[in-house]
Scaffold this active site. Structure first.
Site: not given
Length: 204
Positions: A181-183
């Protein structure tokens, strides 16, 4: 390959005892085998509390099943580094940055893996300070390698990072399969004139 357990260096997996010194003692001891096939440090089942530590080349960090690596919430166990040269300042504050939980620079042939062991950054401690504006330095990441190559990270669960999970910087990434996912994995090229001056853009 030379193998040792964190318990060989006084490690205690009770979730309360700091293992920062035991961890760094183990890495320093095992680094002498770098030219003799490398070495492996393994964590058996348990809760292993630790502050930031640096790895060495030709080294495997292995978390057995039900091994939980817990990031310390004692800020004294997180040394402060200068800002990255391509950033010129910290991301969270103008000063430097806390060393990532698992850190290394100028490394080669490093494996961070396990039998689905877990690395828990206990990030809520850091996020609360960040949102309240109480940090003088940029939050640490779970894993950061600088100027390094031939790094493998696999078969682990990464949870609750103080910021980014994995931050490879000034390094080449290739032949990798990434699902996130993000980051989860952050790849940046720097900020403004600092990034331009440093001259190492992120490329695909």
């Amino acid at each position: 390959r030379h193998t040792a357990s964190i318990t060989d260096f006084g490690g205690v997996g009770d979730g309360k005892t700091s293992n920062t010194k035991a961890f760094q003692d183990a890495v320093n001891h095992l680094s002498k085998y770098a030219s003799d096939g490398g070495a492996q440090l393994y964590f058996p089942a348990g809760k292993w509390l630790t502050g930031s530590f640096s790895l060495t080349s030709h080294f495997t960090l292995y978390l057995q099943k039900h091994a939980l690596l817990l990031a310390s919430q004692d800020m004294k166990e997180w040394p402060v580094l200068k800002p990255l040269p391509s950033y010129g300042r910290g991301r969270d504050a103008a000063g430097g940055r806390f060393t990532s939980l698992i850190y290394g620079t100028n490394l080669t042939d490093v494996i961070v893996t396990g039998a689905n062991g877990t690395i828990d950054g206990q990030g809520s401690f850091w996020w609360q300070k960040f949102h309240k504006g109480k940090l003088k330095y940029t939050r640490p990441y779970l894993i950061e390698f600088m100027y390094s190559d031939t790094i493998q990270i696999s078969n682990l669960t990464l949870l609750n990072s103080p910021s980014w999970n994995v931050h490879p910087v000034y390094s080449r990434i290739e032949d990798s399969y990434i699902v996130s996912g993000d980051d989860c994995i952050a790849v940046k090229s720097g900020w403004d004139e600092y990034g331009i001056s440093f001259g190492m853009p992120t490329k695909q």
